[in-house]
Design an enzyme around this catalytic site. Structure first.
Site, PDB file in Angstrom:
ATOM      1  N   LYS A   4       0.842  -1.204   0.000  1.00 38.14           N
ATOM      2  CA  LYS A   4       0.000   0.000   0.000  1.00 38.14           C
ATOM      3  C   LYS A   4       0.874   1.250   0.000  1.00 38.14           C
ATOM      4  O   LYS A   4       1.927   1.287   0.656  1.00 38.14           O
ATOM      5  CB  LYS A   4      -0.911  -0.028   1.235  1.00 38.14           C
ATOM      6  N   SER A  29      -9.704   1.741   3.074  1.00 37.94           N
ATOM      7  CA  SER A  29      -8.874   2.564   2.209  1.00 37.94           C
ATOM      8  C   SER A  29      -7.865   1.761   1.395  1.00 37.94           C
ATOM      9  O   SER A  29      -7.275   2.274   0.441  1.00 37.94           O
ATOM     10  CB  SER A  29      -8.114   3.592   3.060  1.00 37.94           C
ATOM     11  N   SER A  48      -9.811  -0.769   7.304  1.00 37.73           N
ATOM     12  CA  SER A  48      -9.310  -0.552   5.946  1.00 37.73           C
ATOM     13  C   SER A  48      -8.610  -1.744   5.313  1.00 37.73           C
ATOM     14  O   SER A  48      -8.231  -1.683   4.148  1.00 37.73           O
ATOM     15  CB  SER A  48      -8.367   0.653   5.920  1.00 37.73           C
TER      16      SER A  48
END
Length: 485
Positions: free
Chosen positions: A79, A154, A178
């Site tokens: 990420k 997210s 997330s």
């Protein structure tokens, strides 16, 4: 061979047995990742040169007869809020559009040592603020099951990259769900470890008391493999725990006889889709047939979790994001008349709407005259939520609930109603508030879209969480279902 459909365990055996080299695998996966990327937009950058160099190192070790880990040669994704030395780390924000970290996050260092191959950095909601990956400043990632649907957030890019078969594993961050929420919406495994189990050093902070690096994989065994590699004490992170890290794969024996499962009535109340409820409860019944003991429990302060989270998390975000001021690093406006004007324009132009919304909420909650009424009160309620879990775990070993109230939704469906978007995390937020481990695994489908089941455990008892998840996974074929791209 459909290499991209395999698991880490399967492909690792092929590398060790020299049926395929790490370089061959990496080249094939890069080719596949680029082909799929045109449809799903999982990545903000693909690190082809880095991947090939890392793969060659693994092959050299194997050729020299050196022992390598089960993750050696495995293509992964990270990420884009986890620092990677020499590789842009943007948090999907204009504010950090050109930021290249001079160091690696601890989890990246550990994965590098294990011999993993970095395919790229994944798209996300800006500064990890969102539940759909729509707040990214650069692109919208699609759900591989339906390209008109969101992948969750997210960590939507990390989830999508695994679900679509671009990589075998990815790392995300979980502040209020997330990792688990996008895992549920894309039909894969997503684990949020106990707060302090995995180092946060090098994870760009959103809510420091809530953030935790998490794992996406295709199945539970792979998740256990990766957790063993990245968990443990880190001197660079004062909140990381010295508690010994076991070999989590040794707990995956399919035996859940006598394990007590708690079903919290608050998680099956109004607002949870009926088909989601049915799928999760059907999963509980399967575990019951395997010998688990099921009982209803209550987590009474759950109803305050979302309101509490959206005071604590924005307050911490307001503090953490104050460093991005246009002076030291990050985006700086081109035209300004004074120092104040520089601050205002740089932050106004550099941050997106959702980030600005949360900074304003947090700054207000921390301001003089409101601190006691909002932030202090929220911390007190957080303690009550944590005590709910502690009391429940006196009687049960794990808690099972839906991961998300619904299946994946359309792009733009919740953009005009932030509260509706915030409610996406109603089932996941409490685990972050309490700091306990939780995993999401696929347990069914509605309208050809995946449904996630959440298993929550005691502090530092990831072993039992993974054990129960693996036992359920072994009963059905949900882990083998893949989107048709």
């Amino acid at each position: 061979m459909d290499l991209h459909k395999m698991t880490i365990k399967q492909i690792s055996e092929k590398i060790k047995n020299r049926e395929i080299t790490a370089l061959e695998l990496t080249e094939k996966m890069l080719e596949k990742a680029k082909e799929i990327e045109k449809k799903v937009d999982s990545f903000l950058c693909i690190t082809e040169d880095v991947a090939i160099e890392q793969a060659k190192k693994v092959d050299k070790k194997i050729a020299n007869g050196e022992k390598v880990s089960s993750l050696a040669g495995i293509p992964i994704a990270i990420k884009d809020n986890i620092c990677t030395e020499g590789i842009k780390t943007t948090c999907a924000s204009r504010m950090l559009e050109n930021f290249i970290p001079p160091y690696n996050a601890t989890v990246v260092e550990k994965l590098n040592k294990s011999g993993t191959v970095l395919i790229g950095k994944t798209n996300m909601d800006e500064f990890a603020m969102g539940s759909s990956t729509e707040t990214s400043a650069f692109k919208k990632t699609k759900n591989p099951w339906d390209l008109n649907k969101v992948p969750g957030g997210s960590s939507g890019g990390s989830a999508s990259s695994v679900a679509a078969g671009q990589v075998f594993c990815s790392l995300g961050s979980d502040t209020g769900g997330s990792v688990r929420q996008p895992a549920a919406l894309t039909g894969i495994v997503g684990l949020k470890p106990t707060y302090g189990r995995v180092s946060r050093y090098g994870l760009i902070a959103f809510g420091s008391s809530l953030d935790q690096v998490g794992i996406f994989t295709k199945d539970v065994y792979d998740c256990a493999l990766v957790l063993k590699e990245i968990a443990g004490k880190d001197d660079m992170d004062g909140t990381s725990s010295p508690i010994e890290v076991p070999d989590y794969t040794k707990f995956l024996d399919g035996n859940v006889k006598g394990i007590k499962i708690g079903i919290p009535k608050e998680y099956f109340a109004q607002g949870i889709d009926e088909d989601v409820k049915k799928a999760v409860l059907a999963g509980v019944e399967q575990l019951k047939e395997l010998g688990a003991i099921v009982k209803e429990i209550s987590l009474p302060h759950t109803k305050y979790a979302v309101a509490t989270y959206y005071i604590i998390a924005p307050s911490e975000a307001s503090s953490n994001l104050a460093r991005f001021d246009g002076i030291r690093y990050g985006y700086r406006t081109k035209e300004f008349d004074s120092l104040d004007d520089l601050y205002i324009k740089s932050r106004s132009e550099g941050f997106g709407e959702e980030v600005k919304r949360r900074i304003v909420i947090g700054t207000y909650a921390l301001s003089s005259g409101y601190y006691d009424a909002y932030y202090k009160k929220a911390l007190q309620v957080r303690t009550l939520i944590k005590q709910d879990f502690e009391k429940a775990f006196e009687d049960v070993d794990v808690i099972i609930a839906p991961t998300v109230p619904n299946v994946a939704f359309n792009f733009g469906e919740k953009n005009q109603d932030p509260l509706s978007m915030y409610m996406e995390d109603v089932c996941t937020i409490p685990a972050n508030m309490a700091g306990v481990p939780a995993i999401s695994i696929p347990c069914g489908f509605k309208n050809s879209l995946p449904i996630g089941m959440q298993i929550i455990g005691k502090h530092f008892d990831e072993a039992t969480v993974l054990k129960v998840a693996h036992a359920y996974e072994s009963c059905g074929d949900f882990k083998d279902k893949r989107p048709n791209l």
